[in-house]
Design a protein around this motif. Structure first.
Motif, short mmCIF file in Angstrom:
data_model
loop_
_atom_site.label_atom_id
_atom_site.label_comp_id
_atom_site.label_asym_id
_atom_site.label_seq_id
_atom_site.Cartn_x
_atom_site.Cartn_y
_atom_site.Cartn_z
N ASP A 60 27.64 63.55 54.02
CA ASP A 60 27.89 64.98 54.13
C ASP A 60 26.70 65.68 53.49
OD1 ASP A 60 28.84 67.68 53.18
OD2 ASP A 60 30.75 67.00 54.02
N PRO A 61 26.16 66.74 54.11
CA PRO A 61 24.96 67.37 53.56
C PRO A 61 25.21 68.22 52.32
CG PRO A 61 25.69 68.56 55.49
CD PRO A 61 26.54 67.32 55.41
N ALA A 62 26.48 68.49 51.96
CA ALA A 62 26.79 69.21 50.73
C ALA A 62 26.86 68.17 49.61
CB ALA A 62 28.10 69.97 50.86
N SER A 63 25.87 68.12 48.76
CA SER A 63 25.71 67.01 47.83
C SER A 63 26.85 66.89 46.82
CB SER A 63 24.38 67.13 47.09
OG SER A 63 24.33 68.33 46.34
N TYR A 64 27.63 67.94 46.61
CA TYR A 64 28.72 67.88 45.64
C TYR A 64 29.98 67.25 46.22
CZ TYR A 64 30.78 71.92 48.02
OH TYR A 64 31.34 72.75 48.96
N ARG A 65 30.05 67.07 47.51
CA ARG A 65 31.29 66.55 48.11
C ARG A 65 31.46 65.07 47.83
NH1 ARG A 65 30.62 70.20 53.18
NH2 ARG A 65 31.80 72.04 52.50
N VAL A 66 32.72 64.65 47.79
CA VAL A 66 33.05 63.26 47.46
C VAL A 66 33.94 62.70 48.55
CG1 VAL A 66 32.92 63.73 44.99
CG2 VAL A 66 35.12 63.91 46.14
N GLY A 67 34.04 61.36 48.59
CA GLY A 67 34.96 60.74 49.54
C GLY A 67 34.28 59.76 50.46
N ALA A 68 34.90 59.54 51.61
CA ALA A 68 34.38 58.57 52.58
C ALA A 68 33.00 58.99 53.06
CB ALA A 68 35.35 58.45 53.75
N ASN A 69 32.84 60.28 53.35
CA ASN A 69 31.54 60.84 53.75
C ASN A 69 30.93 61.49 52.51
OD1 ASN A 69 31.89 60.35 56.72
ND2 ASN A 69 33.61 61.74 56.38
N THR A 70 30.24 60.69 51.75
CA THR A 70 29.80 61.14 50.43
C THR A 70 28.68 62.16 50.53
OG1 THR A 70 29.15 60.34 48.24
CG2 THR A 70 28.10 59.31 50.15
N GLY A 71 28.69 63.12 49.61
CA GLY A 71 27.64 64.13 49.59
C GLY A 71 26.29 63.55 49.24
N VAL B 242 31.38 48.99 56.35
CA VAL B 242 31.63 48.52 55.00
C VAL B 242 32.07 49.68 54.12
CG1 VAL B 242 30.62 47.39 52.97
CG2 VAL B 242 29.92 46.69 55.28
N VAL B 243 33.29 49.63 53.63
CA VAL B 243 33.81 50.63 52.70
C VAL B 243 33.54 50.16 51.28
CG1 VAL B 243 35.88 51.82 51.89
CG2 VAL B 243 35.57 51.37 54.34
N LEU B 244 32.89 50.99 50.48
CA LEU B 244 32.47 50.59 49.15
C LEU B 244 33.37 51.18 48.06
CD1 LEU B 244 28.60 50.72 49.68
CD2 LEU B 244 30.06 48.70 49.56
N ALA B 245 33.13 52.40 47.61
CA ALA B 245 33.81 52.95 46.43
C ALA B 245 35.20 53.50 46.77
CB ALA B 245 32.95 54.02 45.78
N HIS B 246 36.07 52.64 47.25
CA HIS B 246 37.45 53.01 47.60
C HIS B 246 38.27 51.73 47.55
CE1 HIS B 246 40.30 55.04 50.77
NE2 HIS B 246 40.93 54.64 49.67
N ASN B 247 38.99 51.53 46.43
CA ASN B 247 39.65 50.23 46.24
C ASN B 247 40.77 50.39 45.22
OD1 ASN B 247 40.38 47.57 45.53
ND2 ASN B 247 38.32 46.81 45.98
N SER B 248 42.00 50.59 45.72
CA SER B 248 43.14 50.81 44.83
C SER B 248 43.53 49.58 44.03
CB SER B 248 44.34 51.29 45.64
OG SER B 248 44.07 52.49 46.30
#
Length: 392
Positions: free
Chosen positions: A285-296, A105-111
């Motif tokens: 992603d373990p780096a909490s500031y990262r954004v995207g499909a693999n959210t921090g 399920v892809v959530l916060a990605h919707n053009s």
């Protein structure tokens, strides 16, 4: 080691050989897309087509009219790339081949949502909107995505779900004909370009004692040298260097609180509808500031919320990805190492056995393979050989 392969419904529906072909790889599970963003995908073995164009983000099953009555935003139904209940048809075919099915399920990605409802989008420090990136700090967006997680995650015949983009999205996006690589941006600069200044986020910064106009101006000043020479600087110290430690901490406090609240709500919504034993994982992603499909995320926090995480471990990233989660893993938490197995997209199926063994040493408990539908016959043969040594 338990292994799951990512699959789209259109890889399976209309191809009677697909379920057995996937099972013959040696996997025990498939992670089947139930809600997905726009894409153009190759289907190299399908008897009816070679290219599928998903024109916009959509659910790949019929959304429940009663659930969404009077609600905005609401999910978009798929077009002819996934007609009817494509998810269920694919899930039943895959289960018939002896495979466990979990939803993707892809959530916060919707053009499309951002194009039709600009008020839902992330707004950067320059005032540019990112229509592909819904702002999860906005109550209407968070409520919509939480409901979507529950509906798309818990489908008939599904034993678990994997939530992608369950947090902040931002600057990075694989647009068709993307022209954003003219200036090199490391992940520190990309983070600054991903900070949101919509009305809700501006109120959030103000609530922590900062003038949002001054925060935006500070971001722009920090990025000014980058536009002249580019920057490959990465890591949180690089963010602090660009923005200043105090302001970086304030922004992180706002965004971290938003992300944690959204993730908790999404997982809780899934569990409220799911049967006992239903597994909920986040792409992370373990780096909490990262954004995207693999959210921090904060590893300690998220392993107390979800049943585990799916981590991008290709290209030598396994130590950095797995280590922080292995340090906090207790009980039955799943650490799934995700490896690309499509050579043409940068994957390395030839080294899968070696990569998987190394991931297991670092604490991985499961494997994910991206992507059984996109891979060539030669790639799939390499996967089959690797899994024959690993036990699928």
């Amino acid at each position: 080691m338990r292994t799951s392969a990512f699959v789209y419904p259109w890889d399976v529906v209309g191809d009677p050989d697909a379920p057995a072909r996937i099972a013959d790889l040696g996997v025990r599970q498939v992670t089947l897309a139930a809600a997905y963003h726009s894409t153009r995908a190759l289907t190299p073995r399908h008897p009816r087509h070679r290219i599928v164009t998903a024109e916009h983000a959509a659910v790949l099953y019929p959304p429940d009219p009663a659930r969404w009555a009077g609600r905005e935003p609401r999910p978009y139904a798929a077009g002819d790339w996934a007609p009817g209940d494509a998810y269920r048809a694919a899930a039943e075919a895959l289960a018939g081949a002896g495979l466990d099915v979990h939803s993707w399920v892809v959530l916060a990605h919707n053009s499309r949502l951002g194009a039709e409802r600009p008020d839902t989008s992330v707004v950067n420090a320059y005032g540019d909107r990112y229509p592909w990136a819904p702002c999860v700090a906005r109550p209407d967006v968070a409520a919509y995505l939480t409901e979507l997680a529950a509906e798309a995650g818990v489908r008939p015949g599904t034993g678990g779900t994997e939530l992608e983009s369950c947090g902040w999205y931002g600057f990075g996006h694989l647009h068709a004909h993307d022209k954003t690589a003219g200036v090199a941006l490391g992940d520190a600069a990309q983070y600054l370009m991903s900070l949101c200044f919509c009305t809700v986020c501006r109120e959030g910064y103000a609530g922590l004692g900062a003038d949002p106009d001054e925060v935006a101006a500070a971001v722009r000043r920090s990025l000014e040298p980058v536009w002249a020479t580019g920057s490959q600087e990465s890591g949180w110290p690089a963010v602090e260097k660009l923005l200043g430690a105090d302001l970086a901490a304030l922004v992180a406090a706002w965004r971290g609180g938003v992300a944690r609240g959204f993730q908790e709500a999404a997982v809780a919504a899934v569990r409220a509808e799911a049967p006992p034993g239903f597994q909920v994982l986040l792409h992370a992603d373990p780096a909490s500031y990262r954004v995207g499909a693999n959210t921090g995320v904060d590893p300690a926090h998220i392993l107390g919320v979800a049943d585990g995480v799916v981590l991008p471990c290709g290209g030598g990233a396994a130590p950095a990805m797995l280590g922080p989660f292995a340090d906090h893993r207790t009980g039955t938490s799943v650490l799934a190492a995700n490896f690309g197995v499509v050579s043409g997209m940068g994957g390395s199926p030839a080294t899968l056995a070696e990569d998987a063994a190394r991931a297991a040493e670092l604490g991985a408990t499961e494997l994910r393979l991206y992507h059984a539908g996109l891979a060539s016959d030669a790639d799939l043969a390499a996967v089959r050989a690797a899994l024959s040594h690993l036990g699928g």
